[in-house]
Design a protein around this motif. Sequence first.
Motif, PDB file in Angstrom:
ATOM      1  N   UNK B   6       0.828  -1.212   0.000  1.00  0.00           N
ATOM      2  CA  UNK B   6       0.000   0.000   0.000  1.00  0.00           C
ATOM      3  C   UNK B   6       0.857   1.255   0.000  1.00  0.00           C
ATOM      4  N   UNK B   7       0.351   2.265  -0.701  1.00  0.00           N
ATOM      5  CA  UNK B   7       1.109   3.519  -0.732  1.00  0.00           C
ATOM      6  C   UNK B   7       0.793   4.404   0.454  1.00  0.00           C
ATOM      7  N   UNK B   8      -0.360   4.229   1.012  1.00  0.00           N
ATOM      8  CA  UNK B   8      -0.773   5.111   2.107  1.00  0.00           C
ATOM      9  C   UNK B   8       0.182   4.979   3.297  1.00  0.00           C
ATOM     10  N   UNK B   9       0.633   6.145   3.751  1.00  0.00           N
ATOM     11  CA  UNK B   9       1.576   6.167   4.859  1.00  0.00           C
ATOM     12  C   UNK B   9       0.842   6.505   6.154  1.00  0.00           C
ATOM     13  N   UNK B  10       1.254   5.871   7.234  1.00  0.00           N
ATOM     14  CA  UNK B  10       0.726   6.251   8.542  1.00  0.00           C
ATOM     15  C   UNK B  10       1.863   6.747   9.421  1.00  0.00           C
ATOM     16  N   UNK B  11       2.911   7.170   8.731  1.00  0.00           N
ATOM     17  CA  UNK B  11       4.086   7.654   9.450  1.00  0.00           C
ATOM     18  C   UNK B  11       4.556   8.904   8.712  1.00  0.00           C
ATOM     19  N   UNK B  26      10.652  -0.715   9.856  1.00  0.00           N
ATOM     20  CA  UNK B  26       9.762  -1.775  10.340  1.00  0.00           C
ATOM     21  C   UNK B  26       8.428  -1.189  10.774  1.00  0.00           C
ATOM     22  N   UNK B  27       8.482  -0.088  11.488  1.00  0.00           N
ATOM     23  CA  UNK B  27       7.237   0.557  11.944  1.00  0.00           C
ATOM     24  C   UNK B  27       6.421   1.019  10.743  1.00  0.00           C
ATOM     25  N   UNK B  28       7.099   1.619   9.785  1.00  0.00           N
ATOM     26  CA  UNK B  28       6.404   2.134   8.614  1.00  0.00           C
ATOM     27  C   UNK B  28       5.644   1.009   7.924  1.00  0.00           C
ATOM     28  N   UNK B  29       6.308  -0.107   7.734  1.00  0.00           N
ATOM     29  CA  UNK B  29       5.684  -1.223   7.016  1.00  0.00           C
ATOM     30  C   UNK B  29       4.587  -1.862   7.865  1.00  0.00           C
ATOM     31  N   UNK B  30       4.852  -1.996   9.158  1.00  0.00           N
ATOM     32  CA  UNK B  30       3.851  -2.624  10.023  1.00  0.00           C
ATOM     33  C   UNK B  30       2.559  -1.817  10.002  1.00  0.00           C
ATOM     34  N   UNK B  31       2.696  -0.500  10.046  1.00  0.00           N
ATOM     35  CA  UNK B  31       1.490   0.336  10.057  1.00  0.00           C
ATOM     36  C   UNK B  31       0.772   0.299   8.720  1.00  0.00           C
ATOM     37  N   UNK B  32       1.534   0.162   7.646  1.00  0.00           N
ATOM     38  CA  UNK B  32       0.889   0.012   6.340  1.00  0.00           C
ATOM     39  C   UNK B  32      -0.007  -1.225   6.366  1.00  0.00           C
ATOM     40  N   UNK B  33       0.480  -2.275   7.031  1.00  0.00           N
ATOM     41  CA  UNK B  33      -0.296  -3.515   7.093  1.00  0.00           C
ATOM     42  C   UNK B  33      -1.500  -3.358   8.009  1.00  0.00           C
ATOM     43  N   UNK B  34      -1.294  -2.724   9.143  1.00  0.00           N
ATOM     44  CA  UNK B  34      -2.357  -2.700  10.155  1.00  0.00           C
ATOM     45  C   UNK B  34      -3.423  -1.658   9.861  1.00  0.00           C
ATOM     46  N   UNK B 184       6.363 -10.371   3.103  1.00  0.00           N
ATOM     47  CA  UNK B 184       6.222 -11.386   4.152  1.00  0.00           C
ATOM     48  C   UNK B 184       5.892 -10.707   5.475  1.00  0.00           C
ATOM     49  N   UNK B 185       6.612  -9.639   5.747  1.00  0.00           N
ATOM     50  CA  UNK B 185       6.390  -8.902   6.993  1.00  0.00           C
ATOM     51  C   UNK B 185       4.966  -8.356   7.045  1.00  0.00           C
ATOM     52  N   UNK B 186       4.558  -7.743   5.953  1.00  0.00           N
ATOM     53  CA  UNK B 186       3.217  -7.143   5.918  1.00  0.00           C
ATOM     54  C   UNK B 186       2.142  -8.217   6.025  1.00  0.00           C
ATOM     55  N   UNK B 187       2.337  -9.319   5.329  1.00  0.00           N
ATOM     56  CA  UNK B 187       1.355 -10.397   5.410  1.00  0.00           C
ATOM     57  C   UNK B 187       1.233 -10.924   6.836  1.00  0.00           C
ATOM     58  N   UNK B 188       2.373 -10.967   7.513  1.00  0.00           N
ATOM     59  CA  UNK B 188       2.338 -11.480   8.889  1.00  0.00           C
ATOM     60  C   UNK B 188       1.578 -10.534   9.802  1.00  0.00           C
ATOM     61  N   UNK B 189       1.770  -9.244   9.583  1.00  0.00           N
ATOM     62  CA  UNK B 189       0.999  -8.292  10.399  1.00  0.00           C
ATOM     63  C   UNK B 189      -0.491  -8.407  10.102  1.00  0.00           C
ATOM     64  N   UNK B 190      -0.811  -8.604   8.837  1.00  0.00           N
ATOM     65  CA  UNK B 190      -2.235  -8.744   8.490  1.00  0.00           C
ATOM     66  C   UNK B 190      -2.811 -10.008   9.110  1.00  0.00           C
ATOM     67  N   UNK B 191      -2.022 -11.052   9.050  1.00  0.00           N
ATOM     68  CA  UNK B 191      -2.476 -12.315   9.638  1.00  0.00           C
ATOM     69  C   UNK B 191      -2.663 -12.143  11.138  1.00  0.00           C
TER      70      UNK B 191
END
Lengths: 182, 293, 565, 384
Positions: B6-11, B26-34, B184-191
């Motif tokens: 996703x392009x949308x940033x939450x940071x 890591x935070x940037x990507x995790x928040x993109x997922x969440x 992989x990281x983003x999928x794991x956060x989504x999961x």
Amino acid sequence: MTEIRFHGRGGQGAVIASEILASALFAEGKFVQTFPEFGVERRGAPVQAFLRFDTKPILLRCKVYTPDHIIVLDPVLTKTVNITQGLKPGGWILLNSTQVPNSNQFSKFRLAIIDATGIAIKYRLGAKTAPIVNTAILGAFTKISGLAHLDHIIDGIKEYVPVKLQENIQATKDAYEMVRQI
Amino acid sequence: MRWTIKEKELMYPGHVACPGCGGALAMRLALKALGEKTIVVLPACCWTIIDGPFPMHSLHVPVLHTAFETAAIAATGVKAGLDVRGKKDITVMAWAGDGGTLDIGIQALSGAAERNDDIIYTCYDNEAYMNTGIQRSSATPKGAWTTTTPQQTPKLEPKKNITEIMIAHRIPYVATATLAYPEDLINKYKKAQSIKGTKFLHVYAPCPTGWKMAPDLMIKICRLAVESNIFPIYECENGINYTVNIQPQKKLPVFEYLKLQGRFSHLTQKDIDEIQKSVDFERQLLLKRAAKS
Amino acid sequence: MKWLDKYKVIHPKLEKETDYPHWAISLTSTLLNRTGTWRIFRPLYQDQIPPCNNECPTNEKIQGYCDLVKQAKFAEAYKLILEDNPFPAITGRVCYHPCENSCNRKDYDDAIAIHCVERFIGDWGLKNVALAKPKVKNKKTVAIVGSGPAGMAAAYYLGLEGYQVTIFEKQTKLGGMLRYGIPAYRLPKAVLDTELKKLIKLGMKSKTKCAVGKDITIDYLRKNYDYVIICHGAHKNRPLGVPNDKAKGVISGLEFLSQINSGKKPKIGKKVAVIGGGNTAIDAARSCLRLGLKPMILYRRTRLEMPAVPDEVDACEAEGIRIEFLVAPVKVLATKKGKVTGIELMRMKLGKPDASGRRRPVPVARSNFKIKLNAIITAIGEQVDLSILTPDIQKTEWGVKVDRLGKTNITNVYAIGDCVTGPKTVVEALGAGKRTAFQIIGATEKIISKTDKPVKFTDLNLDYFEHQDKTKIPEISVAARKKNFKEVHTGYNKEMVLKESERCFSCGVCNKCDNCFVLCPDLSVIKDNGEYEFDYDYCKGCGVCAHECPRNAITMIEESKVEEQ
Amino acid sequence: MKKVITGNHAVSYGAQLARTQVISAYPITPQTQVVELLSEFCASGKLKAKFIKVESEHSAMTACIAASLTGVRTFTATSAHGLALMHEMLHWAAGARTPVVMANINRAMGPGWSVWTDQNDSLSQRDTGWIQLYCESNQEVLDTTIQAFKIAEKLLLPVMVILDAFVLSHTSEQVDLPEQSVVDQFLPRFELKTKLDLSHPSAYGGLTNPDHYFEIRYKIQKAHEQALAVIKSVNDEFNELFGRKYGVIEAYRCDDAKVILVTSGTITSTARVVIDTMREQGRKVGLLKQKLFRPTPTEQLREVLFKAQKIAVIDRNISFGHSGVFAQEIKSSLYGLAGAPPVFDYIIGLGGRDVTPDAIYEIIDNTFKTDVPNEPIIWRGVRL
């Protein structure tokens, strides 16, 4: 103000007995205060509980040093604990016992005995080796002291003793009938 | 290859991470997922600083800063409050460093895991107390230099295996991830977000400053850590079902990983051989577990 | 889009106590904190030249169209090719693809089959994309001498700009070497004809069967046209230079192919030797096979030195044609009436390299031997016929003298293709045609010079590429090739072309892979309408983007060397 | 409804009637009954709250702080070592301006292990920013717990309700349990203006540099300064609805007293009996009960104490190296007043040693007999 001291062993229900008696007295319009001997309670170890009641609010927050009456839930305690310490002359001593104690240490006081253990075993209250005698002893004390009505004691049992309610009530009633003033 | 991220940033940029900070990415990507229905709980860690000093803040989601050892329980507290208020669709994520997770915070974390509190707990692992200036933590690998394990006596003890400790709690989801594999990281956060209960994500997040490494190698070192099996990428569901998510194609010697980092520059060939041996051993152990489940 | 536009920033006035919240609750974002000041190096998006583009004589944007093909944007890919090469359906078939030789992927697993991608797009475009019309009207006239690939390319780009082009062709049909030199099994005539329609659509006029120098003179053209482009090729046969080389049954390769391509069936004996190692030799030999003859090839060096496209040599051998290496003709054997009966040959060995860099063949003493034959096809190179030129045009040893853009010493007279270079390739001719057209048009900015710094294999970040074999190039069986001129290669289908183009590394050119965007810890890669931009207000210069760019399209430069804009 | 209950259960009822939304606690003697009954309330649905049964007091306090910041009413209870373990988070609770309410059952600190009462545990937390209210009866415990939420939420400061181990916690006496509807009227739903919510994506409690930290501390102090007025108004409102009032201090028979005894906690209750007895004997003695310890009710203390000739302070605590804490506070409150009466500091009853009417009588008597204190602290009942 009247002060009562309970002697028992951890697990016999002395603290609950004091609370049931307090609730019965409270139901009769008295101001009450009850508390266990402060500390760490262990099953089988000697314990005490205290009860104060009065017609006006009770402000004293120290232990009971000069009780008006004594209730002893285990006769063996008379051998190891000075149960009459501080007891006011003429006060009641209620003993859970089948035998009249062969001692003149109770001569200044009024003595009564009740086989609360026998009653508890009869109604299967508590374990065989550790019968819970508190409800029986309360029936006996009510009869001899006349301080509270049996009905209020039974109300108290309903509130504080949720298991084997009927057996406990019956134990109280039996003791009320069976208590022997010496 | 194109990412499906996703392009949308939450940071926001302007945050106060060192250049090439793994934890920041890591935070940037995790928040993109969440997504934005997220509240982050930060104990004392690099992110305390990264987030920016009051009155600034670098995330577009609410953040609760809390004491060092309290990440997990503070997250639980926030979640409880939100639940009571009927806001059950908000994800609460604790985000702690390795010190705050493996050391001082392990009690609260273990408590939360035992209760299976409905939180995501991230340990972003940079293998030392970086915020205070590179002191050893129980996540510091054997042989590494830190300011409290100087080169003459580098760290003697192996890294504490927090992932397996968390798996042993039999929580619904435990996973490792790193930045070289962002999907992989983003999928794991989504999961993790889709599962109720305690989710533990162990994110390997390099610290170029503390590892004495060029910042531009940040992603590369993540990749090498995985390819050399220093940091395997896997997940475990309910404490039982293991899946190895990234299978290194080639068996890269650990030396390839170690040589890029100044913190390992003093190691002798014997030291490196020992590290290789223990990495191989752990790898076999993991593969056995994965095969059994 | 910059951050400040994207998100509202609250600027708090924190001057007095009452401006504060009751405790540390943030009021604004870190957008206030310009971390760009921390930077020592800054990243720059700077496309590099991919080696394929660099090696392509037309400078086709190979990386670019491969990237479009990946996205199945075939029309866009086609248009992109046409910017540099008007006839991809032709080059996709006949080009010797130097692009593939330079492809960085060859050091990884196997070069991309660029020509197959090109051919697919070329064919797809011919079917699906409307032919271009001139963009503007233009009164300038151009005469093009020769309709081979050089002339065709020039005609196309000039026509596109509205120039009035007339092409003069000696043969009956247009196409030059494409039509008369290349056999149909490599380039079907229908493909050539369809490609030629592009020129007609652009308004090109043609005069066929008009031999310049004979039917019309260069002088005439110079007087009547604004520009003259000479591109009549190199068709003059070079004799073997051994006794009896004019015997009956000795035929030049080009002549032989020309006859076949004109629809004639040359009458030569069954057992044929083709002498030479270039593409003409291979074409001649393989054509012989298709005519039911028994050809063999005689070459004086080894396979390594053969100028023919290796793929063609492979195909030739696959079809069962024997190639005899390290032999040179000593003498054509003939009857007294002058009819070929065989050839006497001499064994050769390789000596020291010659000027071309190839090892020179040296005769082996007392190694002569003879072979019985019915015919000999000579394919040892062609020469430029310089007789059609006016004397004032400067010449070199082998052709017309021009500069890099095809200018002769005479104003507005240009020369391109084989007539300048001697026999070369289709794609080189196309490139020359295009460059000259751009020169005439004045679009000099489109004329690309070859760089000496194309992206090297070692410049790439290979972690982002998975190994993937080259997609097999489909072809008809060897059995099916006998006695006909069916096209050997059948070309990729859509699925194959998507798969193959996916293998392209996109060396040096950003193909929007998103790595820099996704992996930036400082959110300093801004993506707007699919374009990237660095946000230097915040970029800390960590260099992760440059390192993780798989294709070396980001350069880090020292901040102190950045010129103030 | 009147009911005979323990002090611990009075706490539980208070938290239940206040409709606490998140509870988090860790068991410790003598607090356990508080959380046992609350667990039952939650299990039976009598209280609709989330009860987080944590692995330490440190976590209990953290959970309350975190939940509180989402805008819900939170509660915990502890004692002694539990409170000490919370210390870091007690600062955090006040610093984050969370209206967390906590009951602390006063228990002595180890070693040696003691489960019995004294005040050193809570007084050690004096400077954390918490409001501290000490109780003398089970009714007061219940009433104070309910009021604590209102005070905390008005000031955005955490409040500690304090009761003596066993002497109150395990003692049963009649307590008037108010009607839920009246409590609801007194204590409406809690609303926090800026809370952890998606609509305010702010950072709470981040790095605060010297440019900003100072002002935030200043605001905590300002809130404490407002607390006296707020507690008074809350008390008045409570009195109107329930007919009981406590004040921040209570002066008992102080009007013409020559000696005023200062007490806190259950000693106050016993002391009332002694004061009555001595008054009957014609001794001019009064009693000042200090219910509110933090913020210090300086003006109120001065007003009562200044009239006396001597002040006897009973401290069931000791600030090692100095004196009893209450005595320090009383002295500091009177400092600078010309002709301020001398303060006698009596240390008594540490580690749960019983405090009898006789001991209190003796303290007052001694104060009458002595012109000025001969020693900075006077130990009573210590066997040497």
